[in-house]
Design a protein around this motif. Structure first.
Motif, short mmCIF file in Angstrom:
data_model
loop_
_atom_site.label_atom_id
_atom_site.label_comp_id
_atom_site.label_asym_id
_atom_site.label_seq_id
_atom_site.Cartn_x
_atom_site.Cartn_y
_atom_site.Cartn_z
N SER A 1 0.93 -1.27 -0.03
CA SER A 1 -0.17 -0.08 0.19
C SER A 1 0.79 1.25 0.06
N PRO A 2 0.85 1.72 -0.90
CA PRO A 2 0.18 1.84 -2.17
C PRO A 2 0.29 0.83 -3.10
N ASP A 3 -0.62 0.17 -3.88
CA ASP A 3 -0.36 -1.04 -4.69
C ASP A 3 0.34 -0.57 -6.09
N GLU A 4 1.71 -0.48 -5.77
CA GLU A 4 2.55 0.27 -6.85
C GLU A 4 3.92 -0.63 -6.76
N LEU A 5 4.75 -0.68 -8.01
CA LEU A 5 6.04 -1.41 -7.93
C LEU A 5 6.85 -0.53 -7.10
N PRO A 6 6.91 0.94 -7.25
CA PRO A 6 7.88 1.35 -6.54
C PRO A 6 7.82 1.24 -5.07
N GLU A 7 6.70 0.98 -4.58
CA GLU A 7 6.37 0.50 -3.05
C GLU A 7 7.17 -0.55 -2.61
N ALA A 8 6.98 -1.71 -3.60
CA ALA A 8 7.38 -2.87 -3.48
C ALA A 8 9.01 -2.97 -3.43
N ARG A 9 9.56 -2.25 -4.37
CA ARG A 9 11.18 -2.06 -4.59
C ARG A 9 11.37 -1.32 -3.33
N ASN A 10 10.71 -0.58 -2.72
CA ASN A 10 11.04 0.29 -1.48
C ASN A 10 11.36 -0.63 -0.30
N ARG A 11 10.66 -1.66 -0.48
CA ARG A 11 10.62 -2.63 0.59
C ARG A 11 11.35 -3.97 0.35
N GLY A 12 12.42 -3.75 -0.73
CA GLY A 12 13.55 -4.83 -1.02
C GLY A 12 12.93 -5.79 -1.98
N TYR A 13 11.83 -5.89 -2.47
CA TYR A 13 11.30 -7.04 -3.43
C TYR A 13 11.82 -6.37 -4.98
N THR A 14 11.88 -7.62 -5.63
CA THR A 14 12.48 -7.50 -7.06
C THR A 14 11.46 -8.17 -7.89
N LEU A 15 11.08 -7.31 -8.96
CA LEU A 15 10.06 -8.02 -9.98
C LEU A 15 10.28 -9.37 -10.42
N ALA A 16 9.29 -10.13 -10.36
CA ALA A 16 9.65 -11.62 -10.86
C ALA A 16 9.35 -11.80 -12.28
N THR A 17 10.21 -12.35 -12.94
CA THR A 17 9.94 -12.73 -14.48
C THR A 17 9.99 -14.40 -14.46
N PRO A 18 9.36 -14.90 -15.55
CA PRO A 18 9.25 -16.24 -15.74
C PRO A 18 10.66 -16.86 -15.88
N GLY A 19 10.96 -17.94 -14.86
CA GLY A 19 12.38 -18.60 -14.79
C GLY A 19 12.98 -17.96 -13.97
N LYS A 20 12.73 -16.80 -13.22
CA LYS A 20 13.76 -16.12 -12.31
C LYS A 20 13.50 -16.98 -10.75
N LYS A 21 14.63 -17.49 -10.40
CA LYS A 21 14.40 -18.04 -9.21
C LYS A 21 15.41 -17.75 -8.12
N ARG A 22 14.99 -17.58 -6.92
CA ARG A 22 15.84 -17.15 -5.65
C ARG A 22 15.64 -18.22 -4.52
N MET A 23 16.58 -18.31 -3.48
CA MET A 23 16.52 -19.01 -2.58
C MET A 23 15.40 -18.75 -1.50
N HIS A 24 14.74 -19.83 -1.13
CA HIS A 24 13.50 -19.72 -0.49
C HIS A 24 14.24 -19.53 0.94
N ARG A 25 13.75 -18.61 1.66
CA ARG A 25 14.06 -18.07 3.15
C ARG A 25 12.71 -18.22 4.22
N ALA A 26 13.02 -18.50 5.34
CA ALA A 26 12.03 -18.63 6.16
C ALA A 26 11.73 -16.83 6.43
N PRO A 27 10.43 -16.58 6.46
CA PRO A 27 9.85 -15.12 6.41
C PRO A 27 10.34 -14.59 7.86
N ARG A 28 10.54 -13.64 7.94
CA ARG A 28 10.87 -12.96 9.57
C ARG A 28 9.75 -12.46 10.11
N ALA A 29 8.57 -11.90 9.29
CA ALA A 29 7.54 -11.42 10.09
C ALA A 29 6.45 -11.80 9.21
#
Length: 74
Positions: A46-74
């Motif tokens: 919130s707001p439901d925008e890509l810049p807000e997700a990036r501000n929280r450290g998230y990267t836009l997913a693309t088909p085939g993109k893999k990342r290590m699964h970690r336990a969520p902290r919260a």
């Protein structure tokens, strides 16, 4: 993909395990979304925008993109 019933008002959903954010208007693989929503590790922004997700450290997913699964902290 259509919006997930739990997040019907959201366009961007994040996976807390991988820190990837999915754009539901352009993402086609429902199984990926249903997996992390079902596990309870989904996050909307919130707001439901890509810049807000990036501000929280998230990267836009693309088909085939893999990342290590970690336990969520919260």
């Amino acid at each position: 993909m259509d919006h997930h019933p739990k997040f019907e008002a959201s366009r961007f959903l994040g996976d807390k395990r991988t820190q990837l954010v999915y754009d539901l208007q352009s993402w086609n693989d429902d199984d990926v979304i249903n997996e992390f929503v079902g596990l309870g590790v989904a996050l909307c922004f919130s707001p439901d925008e890509l810049p807000e997700a990036r501000n929280r450290g998230y990267t836009l997913a693309t088909p085939g993109k893999k990342r290590m699964h970690r336990a969520p902290r919260a």
